[in-house]
Design an enzyme around this catalytic site. Structure first.
Site, PDB file in Angstrom:
ATOM      1  N   LYS A 131       0.816  -1.218   0.000  1.00  0.00           N
ATOM      2  CA  LYS A 131       0.000   0.000   0.000  1.00  0.00           C
ATOM      3  C   LYS A 131       0.850   1.267   0.000  1.00  0.00           C
ATOM      4  CE  LYS A 131      -4.290  -1.985   1.377  1.00  0.00           C
ATOM      5  NZ  LYS A 131      -5.560  -1.911   2.040  1.00  0.00           N
ATOM      6  N   LYS A 258      -3.926 -10.518  -6.362  1.00  0.00           N
ATOM      7  CA  LYS A 258      -5.223 -10.788  -5.727  1.00  0.00           C
ATOM      8  C   LYS A 258      -6.260  -9.777  -6.214  1.00  0.00           C
ATOM      9  CE  LYS A 258      -5.390  -8.024  -1.547  1.00  0.00           C
ATOM     10  NZ  LYS A 258      -6.045  -7.829  -0.311  1.00  0.00           N
ATOM     11  N   LYS A 261     -10.045  -3.989  -4.576  1.00  0.00           N
ATOM     12  CA  LYS A 261     -10.896  -2.861  -5.001  1.00  0.00           C
ATOM     13  C   LYS A 261     -10.084  -1.709  -5.584  1.00  0.00           C
ATOM     14  CE  LYS A 261     -10.962  -0.584  -0.539  1.00  0.00           C
ATOM     15  NZ  LYS A 261      -9.974  -1.431   0.092  1.00  0.00           N
TER      16      LYS A 261
HETATM   17  N1  AQP Z   1      -8.847 -11.174  -3.212  1.00  0.00           N
HETATM   18  C1  AQP Z   1      -9.186 -11.654  -2.031  1.00  0.00           C
HETATM   19  N2  AQP Z   1      -9.349 -12.987  -1.856  1.00  0.00           N
HETATM   20  C2  AQP Z   1      -9.733 -13.495  -0.654  1.00  0.00           C
HETATM   21  N3  AQP Z   1      -9.963 -12.724   0.427  1.00  0.00           N
HETATM   22  C3  AQP Z   1      -9.802 -11.388   0.301  1.00  0.00           C
HETATM   23  N4  AQP Z   1      -9.967 -10.365   1.164  1.00  0.00           N
HETATM   24  C4  AQP Z   1      -9.694  -9.196   0.532  1.00  0.00           C
HETATM   25  N5  AQP Z   1      -9.347  -9.430  -0.748  1.00  0.00           N
HETATM   26  C5  AQP Z   1      -9.411 -10.787  -0.916  1.00  0.00           C
HETATM   27  C6  AQP Z   1     -10.397 -10.554   2.548  1.00  0.00           C
HETATM   28  O1  AQP Z   1     -11.503  -9.681   2.766  1.00  0.00           O
HETATM   29  C7  AQP Z   1     -11.525  -9.311   4.136  1.00  0.00           C
HETATM   30  C8  AQP Z   1     -11.746  -7.829   4.244  1.00  0.00           C
HETATM   31  O2  AQP Z   1     -10.571  -7.175   3.926  1.00  0.00           O
HETATM   32  P1  AQP Z   1     -10.344  -5.652   4.084  1.00  0.00           P
HETATM   33  O3  AQP Z   1     -11.324  -4.967   4.886  1.00  0.00           O
HETATM   34  O4  AQP Z   1      -8.923  -5.485   4.503  1.00  0.00           O
HETATM   35  O5  AQP Z   1     -10.551  -5.263   2.611  1.00  0.00           O
HETATM   36  P2  AQP Z   1      -9.450  -4.777   1.719  1.00  0.00           P
HETATM   37  O6  AQP Z   1      -8.153  -5.506   1.996  1.00  0.00           O
HETATM   38  O7  AQP Z   1      -9.470  -3.304   1.893  1.00  0.00           O
HETATM   39  O8  AQP Z   1      -9.939  -5.218   0.313  1.00  0.00           O
HETATM   40  P3  AQP Z   1      -9.002  -5.029  -0.873  1.00  0.00           P
HETATM   41  O9  AQP Z   1      -9.843  -5.039  -2.072  1.00  0.00           O
HETATM   42  O10 AQP Z   1      -7.904  -6.028  -0.807  1.00  0.00           O
HETATM   43  O11 AQP Z   1      -8.428  -3.560  -0.632  1.00  0.00           O
HETATM   44  P4  AQP Z   1      -7.194  -2.891  -1.272  1.00  0.00           P
HETATM   45  O12 AQP Z   1      -7.525  -2.658  -2.705  1.00  0.00           O
HETATM   46  O13 AQP Z   1      -7.102  -1.590  -0.508  1.00  0.00           O
HETATM   47  O14 AQP Z   1      -6.016  -3.784  -1.076  1.00  0.00           O
HETATM   48  C9  AQP Z   1     -10.198  -9.790   4.739  1.00  0.00           C
HETATM   49  O15 AQP Z   1     -10.450 -10.952   5.504  1.00  0.00           O
HETATM   50  C10 AQP Z   1      -9.353 -10.092   3.556  1.00  0.00           C
HETATM   51  O16 AQP Z   1      -8.453 -11.153   3.825  1.00  0.00           O
END
Ligand code: AQP
Length: 391
Positions: A131, A258, A261
């Protein structure tokens, strides 16, 4: 795992949360939320699920949007099957849904745990590095890893490499401390509730390992309570992750990464319309060859799509391989898009209905936070006594 010495529940506790940062995607669902619902419905656990609003402040946000994002995520939880105790009191299969920032003990414990956490541990965390845009030495030496920066610095390889290190220093300089400290707050979220299990995607495993280390460190450093006669014992349990069959859903555009978003085009959002789903699946990358076969090493893209299909339709992958034997990618994709659209049809309707009553959602969150807050308060008082800051 042995029972917690001060635990008075019959069922093991589990805790997890999601950040209110926008719309949920199928990675969040298959990696975490689907499991939240299944674990709740198993009736085997005392379940706490929270809206991680403090965590969400580590990314750029608009304060005017935040309340909406909090209510939307709460509606997501309920529409997908979490059953808040506030509205459905008598049901045996229910979860406590709460808002992280309503419980000051999360921030208090995070601060205390900060004092036990080496900066070196935090600076090697993959999520922080991703990040903050920080590459390790090995990555810096691979030009394909920094194509963007190379465009900006069109010099010879070696000069650019040294400049890349300078760019990395700048990234580290500007990364916010909250992003750096994220895993410690996450440790506090879990340890406060004596959670034995944490249902998460496998991108969170490194953070969970730190949680376990911090629990051990605290227990070893502060073994006994301060006042004589109060007994000793361990303060924190060491939690374990609970993964689903799909602990890492991959990006539609780049199956090496992975689904996230941050790259909306490669992401299937749960509230995408059937037309949007069709379009995204249609343009999802596929692999060379034409066979619909599960082979993550050589056919990463199709394997990812097969995993999604299998998890949503609850059909084994081998069965799908047989069903689609001799069919084209295009036929497979059309069916997959339908499966996805149908799977979330009910959720889309329920979410709309829930969002029409924002006060009810807010009341559920407040009531859940009161319940969770009582448990968290007890633990933070115990912690303060152990470290000697009660008078
Ligand atoms: N791609 C994924 N596959 C499986 N599990 C996933 N999680 C996130 N992406 C995947 C799981 O979702 C839960 C919530 O995570 P969060 O609140 O940390 O969401 P996030 O990480 O902000 O989602 P993103 O899309 O991954 O965000 P960015 O783009 O900011 O990196 C967790 O249990 C996570 O493991």
């Amino acid at each position: 795992m042995s029972a917690h010495p001060t635990s008075n529940t019959q069922h093991p506790t589990l805790v997890s949360g999601i950040q209110p940062t926008g719309r949920l995607h199928i990675g969040n669902y298959l990696g975490a939320l689907k499991n939240f619902v299944d674990l709740q419905n198993s009736g085997k656990y005392e379940c706490y699920f929270f809206i991680a609003d403090l965590h969400s402040l580590t990314e750029e946000f608009d304060p005017k949007e935040k309340p909406k994002q909090i209510l939307e995520l709460t509606a997501d939880y309920i529409a997908l099957g979490l059953n808040p105790s506030a509205s459905l009191g008598a049901s045996p299969k229910k979860s406590t849904i709460f808002l992280q920032s309503l419980i000051p003990a999360h921030s208090e414990l995070a601060w205390i745990l900060n004092t036990l956490t080496p900066m070196g541990e935090l600076s090697r965390m993959t999520q922080f590095r991703d990040k903050a845009g920080i590459l390790n030495e090995e990555e810096i030496s691979k030009p394909e890893k920094w194509d963007k920066e190379r465009e900006l610095l069109p010099k010879t390889h070696q000069v650019v490499q040294s400049q890349m290190k300078a760019v990395q220093k700048i990234h580290t300089y500007w990364a916010n401390v909250g992003l750096f400290d994220y895993p410690v707050l996450m440790a506090a979220d879990i340890l406060l509730y004596g959670a034995q299990f944490v249902p998460v995607g496998n991108d969170q495993d490194q953070h969970l390992e730190l949680t376990r280390t911090l629990a051990r460190k605290f227990n070893a450093k502060f073994p006994a309570r301060r006042s004589p006669g109060e007994g000793g014992g361990k303060t924190f349990m060491e939690p374990k992750p609970l993964h689903t069959e799909t602990p890492r859903v991959m990006s539609l555009k780049n199956p090496g990464n992975k689904m996230s978003k941050s790259d909306p085009a490669s992401c299937l959002f749960l509230d995408d319309s059937p037309t949007e789903i069709q379009a995204k699946i249609k343009t999802a990358v596929t692999d060379s060859g034409s066979e619909i076969k599960y082979d993550p090493k050589n056919k990463a893209a199709v394997s990812n799509l097969l995993k999604i299909y299998s998890s949503l339709a609850d059909k084994p992958i081998e069965k799908l391989e047989k069903e689609f034997s001799g069919k084209t990618y295009s036929e497979f994709k059309t069916e997959l898009a339908e499966v996805i659209a149908n799977h979330f049809a009910d959720y889309r309707t329920k979410k709309k209905t829930l969002l029409a009553k924002p006060h009810t959602i807010a009341a559920i969150l407040k009531s859940g936070s009161q319940k969770a807050g009582t448990k968290a308060e007890k633990k933070i008082s115990e912690v303060k006594k152990k470290i000697g800051i009660t008078i």
